[in-house]
Design an enzyme around this catalytic site. Structure first.
Site, short mmCIF file in Angstrom:
data_model
loop_
_atom_site.label_atom_id
_atom_site.label_comp_id
_atom_site.label_asym_id
_atom_site.label_seq_id
_atom_site.Cartn_x
_atom_site.Cartn_y
_atom_site.Cartn_z
N LYS A 39 10.40 -4.10 8.13
CA LYS A 39 9.49 -3.42 7.22
C LYS A 39 9.00 -4.31 6.09
O LYS A 39 7.86 -4.21 5.64
CB LYS A 39 10.17 -2.17 6.65
CG LYS A 39 10.38 -1.05 7.65
CD LYS A 39 10.95 0.16 6.97
CE LYS A 39 11.04 1.35 7.90
NZ LYS A 39 11.96 1.16 9.01
N GLU B 289 11.89 1.36 -2.33
CA GLU B 289 10.51 1.70 -2.65
C GLU B 289 10.44 2.87 -3.62
O GLU B 289 11.38 3.68 -3.71
CB GLU B 289 9.75 2.10 -1.38
CG GLU B 289 9.49 0.98 -0.42
CD GLU B 289 8.69 1.46 0.78
OE1 GLU B 289 8.11 0.61 1.45
OE2 GLU B 289 8.64 2.68 1.03
N HIS C 165 14.37 12.89 6.69
CA HIS C 165 13.39 11.91 7.16
C HIS C 165 13.24 11.92 8.68
O HIS C 165 12.67 11.00 9.25
CB HIS C 165 13.74 10.50 6.67
CG HIS C 165 14.00 10.44 5.20
ND1 HIS C 165 13.02 10.62 4.26
CD2 HIS C 165 15.15 10.27 4.50
CE1 HIS C 165 13.54 10.53 3.05
NE2 HIS C 165 14.83 10.32 3.17
N ARG D 125 5.44 1.18 19.62
CA ARG D 125 5.83 1.89 20.83
C ARG D 125 5.11 3.23 20.88
O ARG D 125 4.38 3.58 19.96
CB ARG D 125 7.34 2.13 20.82
CG ARG D 125 7.80 2.83 19.54
CD ARG D 125 9.23 3.27 19.59
NE ARG D 125 9.74 3.68 18.29
CZ ARG D 125 9.53 4.84 17.71
NH1 ARG D 125 8.76 5.74 18.30
NH2 ARG D 125 10.07 5.14 16.53
#
Length: 656
Positions: free
Chosen positions: A116, A200, A235, A297
């Site tokens: 990421k 973040e 999440h 994917r």
């Protein structure tokens, strides 16, 4: 078109890929672990090969073993599905080295988007907006804690190599940071073999919107519109839909352009999804969305895109892998109607969504012109503790969002699952929730409305208990009558009949039950019309069914209004006399593995103190002390596999 495919996956996605491959005339090759030897995808494939024991690390994640099977079976290509090896650059590279086509992007693109931190830096250079935060390489807890302070709480800790919500923690205050960091790193290591994280800014009122992209080897890149995946828990996506509620042509064009540029930046080929987080406080806006990550994917939720475009995304994957150009340009991409997908899981919303395992004694999934079901199991199959507990994806479409939601609501009401507990009732309430229907929701909606959605401990359902008890009585009477008939045929006396008959007084008896593991007595009365059962809160007579009843190895599973109640006759011999009064007994809440133990024998603990962590389906579940006292017996430690209800340790209460 490629002549054959080895599907390096399992469950519903393996079934999904096999069905499209067979329609295209391809020979299909399945690989399976010992736990999946009799699975639906194995039965559907033209041939199947064992690759190892049940744990994924010893089977579905073994690159060398899978490639050996592919070579020996003569597979022209390998489709990785999603999860497992689908985003492993090493696997894509190994396929290329072996001369087998990998149905996915080049290894270089997987590497570029797989981490990421590196992905954010790359797309930022391409002009794609990213969420503010620390995406560097330093991982010292003190340093990351300082960065979180500089960013400002709340923050989100995310696994660098992660996906699917694993290795992700929201932190609202500094005092919670260290524990959340350690947990995220541990979960990331277990799921991805990489403990690194980034930190973040947590976007308030976030909407999770993703863009499906496709690219061919001829330089063409398009997007197939967006999906909204904002209904999440921990999440993990729960319900997805396309198009996104409140999406405007202006925002779709801006978000789609950003996604295409992100794909071009890494020389992408194949199917991929670019995920964005949007600030939903003022609706979706072209200047209020940021890049989160790119999944290299196919996605679990791809059927909703297929529903609004009429395209088979797996077929597109195969055609691109065969070297064909994309069959349509951006201006030709359809967007017709609305589609919604619900993920039906073997889990218990009333117990913190704990995974639920076991045999599927009954499974009936909805049908209809506007309903699609992607399932990897059938009645009689086992839901094991080794893999994701998904039972099926239920997809509904309509000309409008309201029609699609109405269809999905009806479909969920028609769904019958007996054995493992499921989230069916929870999903039904979620689909009918007014805020969701109105489109005024964000990623925190589920957590903020758990009680209204029924995802908290519920009172026992008296009607279900009475129905189960009556079923047990009826079965017992039927068996007794047959035994009496047999005895009469042999010349025995009719007084042997066990039907509650007596000459004087009310024909009444007490039936000792176990209801979801708890003791309860039911009172049974007999009259000319047959038996009737009475328990606190309900009375039910024979011939008054109010639920679906399923026999389960001598017990009765009662399905009513989406909930399951297990009713069994109480057996005194099954009582654990050794720990009968152990109020400090700590049991495993589900089948899984003990990954951490924080106490030792003799140590004093407070009520609510964290004692251990059990991992199931790659998710961590903490165990806490039910009482204050000292640690007595420790029956399981790190690395041990435990069954649901197994004793982990005992807290001995303090005297006085």
């Amino acid at each position: 078109m490629l002549s054959s495919v080895l599907v390096a996956n399992r469950g519903e996605i393996a079934v999904r890929v096999i069905r499209t491959a067979r329609r295209l005339g391809m020979r299909t090759i399945a690989v399976h672990s010992d736990a999946d030897r009799d699975a639906l995808f194995v039965r559907l494939a033209d041939e199947a090969h064992r690759i190892g024991p049940a744990p994924a690390s010893e089977s579905y994640l073994k690159i060398e073993t899978i490639l050996e099977v592919a070579k020996s079976a003569g597979a022209a290509c390998i489709h990785p599905g999603y999860g497992f090896l689908s985003e492993r650059a090493a696997f894509a590279r190994a396929c290329a080295d072996a001369g087998i086509v990998f149905v996915g992007p080049p290894a270089e693109a997987i590497e570029a988007m797989g981490l990421k931190d590196a992905a954010k830096a790359l797309v930022q250079k391409a002009g794609v907006p990213v969420v503010p935060g620390y995406h560097g390489s330093r991982q010292e807890p003190d340093f990351l804690r300082q960065k979180a302070y500089e960013i400002g709480y709340p923050v989100l800790i995310k696994a660098v190599a992660g996906g699917g919500g694993k290795g992700m923690r929201r932190v609202d205050k500094a005092a919670e940071f260290d524990a959340a960091l350690a947990s995220a790193q541990r979960e990331a290591q277990g799921a991805f073999g990489d403990p690194r994280v980034l930190v973040e800014k947590y976007v308030l009122a976030p909407r999770h919107v993703e863009i499906q992209v496709f690219a061919d080897a001829h330089g063409n890149v398009i997007h197939l519109n967006e999906r909204d995946c904002s209904l999440q828990r921990r999440h993990q996506k729960v319900i997805e839909e396309a198009p996104a509620p409140g999406m405007t042509p202006e925002v779709r064009e801006a978000m789609g352009r950003a996604a295409v540029e992100a794909a071009r930046a890494v020389g992408y080929v194949g199917a991929g999804t670019v995920e964005f987080i949007a600030d939903g406080r003022e609706g979706l806006r072209a200047d209020r969305f940021w890049f989160m990550e790119m999944n290299t994917r196919l996605q679990v939720e791809h059927p909703v895109t297929e529903a609004i475009t009429g395209l088979d995304l797996v077929e597109l994957q195969f055609r691109i892998a065969s070297g064909e150009a994309l069959p349509l340009a951006q201006v030709d991409v359809p967007l017709v109607g609305h589609a919604v997908e619900a993920r039906l899981y073997a889990e218990d919303p009333e117990r913190g969504f704990l995974p639920s395992t076991g045999r599927l004694f009954a499974l009936s999934l909805p049908e209809g012109d506007d309903v699609r079901v992607d399932a990897g199991v059938e009645a009689g199959d086992q839901v094991t503790p080794f893999y994701d507990p998904m039972i099926a994806k239920i997809i509904a479409r309509g000309e409008t969002r309201g029609e699609a939601l109405d269809t999905l609501s009806r479909a969920l009401g028609e769904t019958v699952v007996a054995g493992p507990r499921t989230n069916a009732a929870f999903l039904a309430r979620l689909v009918d929730a007014s805020a969701f229907r109105e489109g005024t929701f964000d990623t925190g909606f589920i957590d903020a409305n758990l009680e209204a959605l029924g995802a908290v401990p519920q009172e026992r359902d008296p009607a279900s208990v009475a129905a189960g008890a009556l079923s047990l009585v009826a079965s017992d009477l039927a068996a007794a009558r047959e035994a009496a008939r047999a005895a009469l045929r042999e010349g025995a006396t009719p007084w042997l009949a066990e039907d509650g008959f007596q000459l004087l007084g009310e024909r009444r008896t007490t039936l000792p039950l176990l209801v979801d593991g708890e003791r309860l007595d039911a009172h049974v009365t007999f009259d000319a019309d047959g038996p009737a059962v009475e328990i606190p809160g309900a009375t039910l007579a024979l011939g008054e069914p109010e639920a679906t009843l399923v026999e389960a190895e001598g017990d009765v599973l009662v399905l009513r209004e989406g909930r399951q109640t297990r009713v069994a006759l109480f057996d005194p011999a099954s009582v654990d006399l050794e720990h009968l009064d152990a109020g400090g007994l700590v049991k495993a809440p589900m089948h899984g593995k003990v990954v951490a133990l924080f106490v030792s024998a003799g140590e004093r603990v407070e009520k609510g103190q964290r004692l251990a962590i059990v991992e199931a389906m790659k998710m961590e579940h903490p165990l806490t002390a039910p009482i204050a006292g000292s640690v007595g017996e420790i029956a399981a430690g790190p690395g041990d596999q435990v069954a649901e209800g197994a004793r982990i340790l005992v807290i001995e209460a303090e005297e006085g």
